[in-house]
Design an enzyme around this catalytic site. Sequence first.
Site, PDB file in Angstrom:
ATOM      1  N   LYS A 115       0.788  -1.666   0.230  1.00  0.00           N
ATOM      2  CA  LYS A 115      -0.307   0.160   0.013  1.00  0.00           C
ATOM      3  C   LYS A 115       0.831   0.941   0.306  1.00  0.00           C
ATOM      4  O   LYS A 115       2.071   1.529   0.656  1.00  0.00           O
ATOM      5  CB  LYS A 115      -0.417  -0.023   1.121  1.00  0.00           C
ATOM      6  CG  LYS A 115      -1.728   1.041   1.137  1.00  0.00           C
ATOM      7  CD  LYS A 115      -2.671   1.205   2.414  1.00  0.00           C
ATOM      8  CE  LYS A 115      -3.949   1.982   2.665  1.00  0.00           C
ATOM      9  NZ  LYS A 115      -4.715   1.953   3.809  1.00  0.00           N
ATOM     10  N   SER A 149      -9.853   1.553   3.302  1.00  0.00           N
ATOM     11  CA  SER A 149      -8.623   2.531   1.781  1.00  0.00           C
ATOM     12  C   SER A 149      -7.680   0.649   1.432  1.00  0.00           C
ATOM     13  O   SER A 149      -6.691   1.460   0.292  1.00  0.00           O
ATOM     14  CB  SER A 149      -7.563   3.909   2.621  1.00  0.00           C
ATOM     15  OG  SER A 149      -7.460   2.543   3.746  1.00  0.00           O
ATOM     16  N   SER A 205     -10.046  -0.745   7.257  1.00  0.00           N
ATOM     17  CA  SER A 205      -9.243  -0.516   5.938  1.00  0.00           C
ATOM     18  C   SER A 205      -8.194  -1.384   5.404  1.00  0.00           C
ATOM     19  O   SER A 205      -8.063  -1.613   4.168  1.00  0.00           O
ATOM     20  CB  SER A 205      -8.403   0.778   5.924  1.00  0.00           C
ATOM     21  OG  SER A 205      -9.420   1.778   5.863  1.00  0.00           O
TER      22      SER A 205
HETATM   23  N1  GLN Z   1     -13.142   4.351   6.092  1.00  0.00           N
HETATM   24  C1  GLN Z   1     -12.170   4.730   7.433  1.00  0.00           C
HETATM   25  C2  GLN Z   1     -11.904   6.468   7.065  1.00  0.00           C
HETATM   26  O1  GLN Z   1     -12.769   7.060   6.265  1.00  0.00           O
HETATM   27  C3  GLN Z   1     -10.601   3.829   8.564  1.00  0.00           C
HETATM   28  C4  GLN Z   1      -9.962   3.925   7.094  1.00  0.00           C
HETATM   29  C5  GLN Z   1      -9.031   3.088   7.382  1.00  0.00           C
HETATM   30  O2  GLN Z   1      -8.936   2.657   8.139  1.00  0.00           O
HETATM   31  N2  GLN Z   1      -7.806   3.650   6.940  1.00  0.00           N
HETATM   32  O3  GLN Z   1     -11.249   6.895   7.963  1.00  0.00           O
END
Ligand code: GLN
Length: 487
Positions: free
Chosen positions: A78, A153, A177
Amino acid sequence: MELYDQTIHQLQELLRTRQVSAVELTENVLARIERVEPRINAFITPCRDLALGQAEAADRQLAKGEGGPLCGIPLSIKDVLCTQGVRTTCGSKILESFIPPYDATVIRRLNEQGAVMVGKVSMDEFAMGSTTETCAFGVPKNPWNPDYICGGSSGGSAASVAAGECLASLGSDTGGSVRQPASHCGVVGLKPTYGRVSRFGLLAFASSLDQVGTLTKDVRDAALLLGAIAGHDPRDSTSAKEPVPGFDALLAGNIKGLRLGIPKEYFGEGLEPEVRRAVEEGIDRLRKLGAETVAVSLPHTKYGIAAYYIIAPAEASSNLARYDGVKYGFRNLEADSLVEMYKTSRAQGFGPEVKRRIIIGTYALSSGYYDAYYKKASQVRTLIIRDYQEAFAQCDALVSPVTPSPAWPLGAKTDDPLSVYLSDALTVCTNLAGLPALSVPCGFSATGLPIGLQLQGPHFSEAALLNIAYTLEQDLGLCQQRPGLSS
Ligand code: GLN
């Protein structure tokens, strides 16, 4: 079976016995990337030459009987993890040309093992999002149906693993994420305990919640990859001194007598019937495999989203202050004063979702509002932690869905950030409490999209969670299924 379709543990044997070389394996994966990437779009920065060089080095190590368990294994990373000499964008225009001068600790550990990096993969900008649609460099597609989101994400990580563009990937999980895209793409996503894995070189979103996690084709690979990256790091003062067990050796495939808690709040309003059905069938299988189930309650779960969407943006607003056009990445060269340069570099460098978070976070921390928002959210966080403590007095792990629905069509919610936030309802509490959790495939929707089952456990219970997931996976046999991308 093509090499790219196999798992790390299958290939380890072939590499060690020299039936397959690391170069051969890497070339096979790179050819797969070339074929399917136009349809998947998981990569921000492919690293073809680097990967081939690393594969040659891995072959030299393997020939001497050296190298770690991941020697010669092609991985995607990532784009939130710093890679020395390789552009690291965090999915943002503001870091479009940022080339880190050092490796994240997890990258250094993989390199020491002789792992191969095939590229840096797509993510929501600064890991803020659940669809990977906020990435400044194009949106990856779900390999099971390219008209659907792959989740986020860590969407590029999940999509690249599911599409056979790498053997496994590292992602990050601040509020779901790793688990959520894993669930949407039919792969195994593990978010370790806060402190289990070093965050040194992980670009910070919300430092009290962020954790590096793994996305793999099956549970054994998750155990292997976690073993490779876990452990104390003097460069991350929040990393724990907890000993790291041999996770793969602990996959007993036996869950007789384990007590699994079924939290009723995770099966409430808003859960789509087909997700409920798939997860309940998974729970039935776990019972047949010898586990006992107990009904438990985590009454403050309903405040999880509200608390998370104050705490995460508050920390983000502070962490992202460093992107000012001076120290890193993008700078508006047209600005004619210093203040103008700061303002316009940030205005042009950040996308709309990141700006929204910075504004919410700054507001929640501002004097006069701090007590009403940040302090209140922190108090709720304590209540959530206590809920878990009480639940774990009655059971060894919690079983639930990962997300309220399967993946949705691309673009369906881009104008409705609140409904995207709400889709995180079943994952954010884990991070607020710093617990380990994973997503393991348990079924499919009527339209053929994968559905994951979530396991959450007490701090440092990764080995137990992996064993439960492994036992279920062996019984369901879903990890052999691959999306029907014609090769
Ligand atoms: N979807 C969540 C957010 O937008 C989690 C994102 C993540 O775990 N990086 O904050």
